[in-house]
Scaffold this active site. Sequence first.
Site, PDB file in Angstrom:
ATOM      1  N   ASN A 151     -12.414  -2.388  36.539  1.00 33.75           N
ATOM      2  CA  ASN A 151     -12.834  -1.960  35.211  1.00 33.75           C
ATOM      3  C   ASN A 151     -14.101  -2.717  34.825  1.00 33.75           C
ATOM      4  O   ASN A 151     -14.175  -3.934  34.998  1.00 33.75           O
ATOM      5  CB  ASN A 151     -11.728  -2.244  34.195  1.00 33.75           C
ATOM      6  CG  ASN A 151     -10.459  -1.470  34.516  1.00 33.75           C
ATOM      7  OD1 ASN A 151     -10.511  -0.286  34.851  1.00 33.75           O
ATOM      8  ND2 ASN A 151      -9.310  -2.137  34.449  1.00 33.75           N
ATOM      9  N   HIS A 185     -13.120  -8.590  38.861  1.00 30.61           N
ATOM     10  CA  HIS A 185     -11.882  -8.602  39.636  1.00 30.61           C
ATOM     11  C   HIS A 185     -11.529  -7.203  40.076  1.00 30.61           C
ATOM     12  O   HIS A 185     -11.951  -6.218  39.463  1.00 30.61           O
ATOM     13  CB  HIS A 185     -10.737  -9.218  38.818  1.00 30.61           C
ATOM     14  CG  HIS A 185     -10.547  -8.601  37.475  1.00 30.61           C
ATOM     15  ND1 HIS A 185     -11.334  -8.932  36.388  1.00 30.61           N
ATOM     16  CD2 HIS A 185      -9.691  -7.647  37.036  1.00 30.61           C
ATOM     17  CE1 HIS A 185     -10.960  -8.212  35.348  1.00 30.61           C
ATOM     18  NE2 HIS A 185      -9.965  -7.415  35.714  1.00 30.61           N
TER      19      HIS A 185
HETATM   20  P1  5GP Z   1      -8.776  -5.933  33.212  1.00 28.65           P
HETATM   21  O1  5GP Z   1      -8.215  -5.135  32.059  1.00 28.65           O
HETATM   22  O2  5GP Z   1      -9.751  -6.981  32.747  1.00 28.65           O
HETATM   23  O3  5GP Z   1      -9.338  -5.049  34.306  1.00 28.65           O
HETATM   24  O4  5GP Z   1      -7.545  -6.636  33.892  1.00 28.65           O
HETATM   25  C1  5GP Z   1      -7.191  -7.956  33.688  1.00 28.65           C
HETATM   26  C2  5GP Z   1      -5.872  -8.152  34.395  1.00 28.65           C
HETATM   27  O5  5GP Z   1      -5.627  -9.531  34.532  1.00 28.65           O
HETATM   28  C3  5GP Z   1      -4.674  -7.548  33.659  1.00 28.65           C
HETATM   29  O6  5GP Z   1      -3.992  -6.641  34.509  1.00 28.65           O
HETATM   30  C4  5GP Z   1      -3.834  -8.748  33.282  1.00 28.65           C
HETATM   31  O7  5GP Z   1      -2.448  -8.490  33.330  1.00 28.65           O
HETATM   32  C5  5GP Z   1      -4.266  -9.784  34.301  1.00 28.65           C
HETATM   33  N1  5GP Z   1      -4.186 -11.160  33.830  1.00 28.65           N
HETATM   34  C6  5GP Z   1      -4.728 -11.640  32.684  1.00 28.65           C
HETATM   35  N2  5GP Z   1      -4.468 -12.949  32.555  1.00 28.65           N
HETATM   36  C7  5GP Z   1      -3.750 -13.302  33.658  1.00 28.65           C
HETATM   37  C8  5GP Z   1      -3.188 -14.544  34.095  1.00 28.65           C
HETATM   38  O8  5GP Z   1      -3.299 -15.594  33.439  1.00 28.65           O
HETATM   39  N3  5GP Z   1      -2.511 -14.533  35.266  1.00 28.65           N
HETATM   40  C9  5GP Z   1      -2.372 -13.396  36.014  1.00 28.65           C
HETATM   41  N4  5GP Z   1      -1.672 -13.515  37.161  1.00 28.65           N
HETATM   42  N5  5GP Z   1      -2.890 -12.214  35.631  1.00 28.65           N
HETATM   43  C10 5GP Z   1      -3.568 -12.169  34.464  1.00 28.65           C
END
Ligand code: 5GP
Length: 119
Positions: A92, A105
């Site tokens: 994303n 990521h």
């Molecule tokens: P985005 O919406 O930015 O593409 O996705 C961020 C992702 O990171 C989400 O799926 C969320 O659940 C994950 N995430 C956020 N903080 C943490 C964390 O502290 N540990 C882990 N393992 N995943 C995280």
Amino acid sequence: MEKDMAADCIFCKIARGEVPAKKVFEDDMVVAFHDINPAAPVHVVIVPKAHIPSVNEAGLDNAAGFGRVFAAAARIARDLGVDRKGYRIVTNTGKDAGQLVMHVHFHLMAGREFGWPPG
Ligand code: 5GP
Ligand code: ZN
């Protein structure tokens, strides 16, 4: 602190080992760990260790990290036994795509069928 690492970034903290995560892969350039809020039976987040906020900042100077992410993805998919059945890799970028963590990521998701196009 290395200048390419952000002090308050959650994924930099995981990369540095300051915040625990269920890691499935790590080398000098990449770390991968189970998502804390999984959206599929297999949901691994793969990140280059360098603090790159998003794909908007991708360039020739940091291309190696992106390449290594996909080498890691292939290995993780094999290790988790989803390489033959299939998986989806999602990145994303920005508000409309729902990017919440501003450290680039790649979501590797598997274990169920995914719709196309994504919602
Ligand atoms: P985005 O919406 O930015 O593409 O996705 C961020 C992702 O990171 C989400 O799926 C969320 O659940 C994950 N995430 C956020 N903080 C943490 C964390 O502290 N540990 C882990 N393992 N995943 C995280
Ligand atoms: Zn970061």
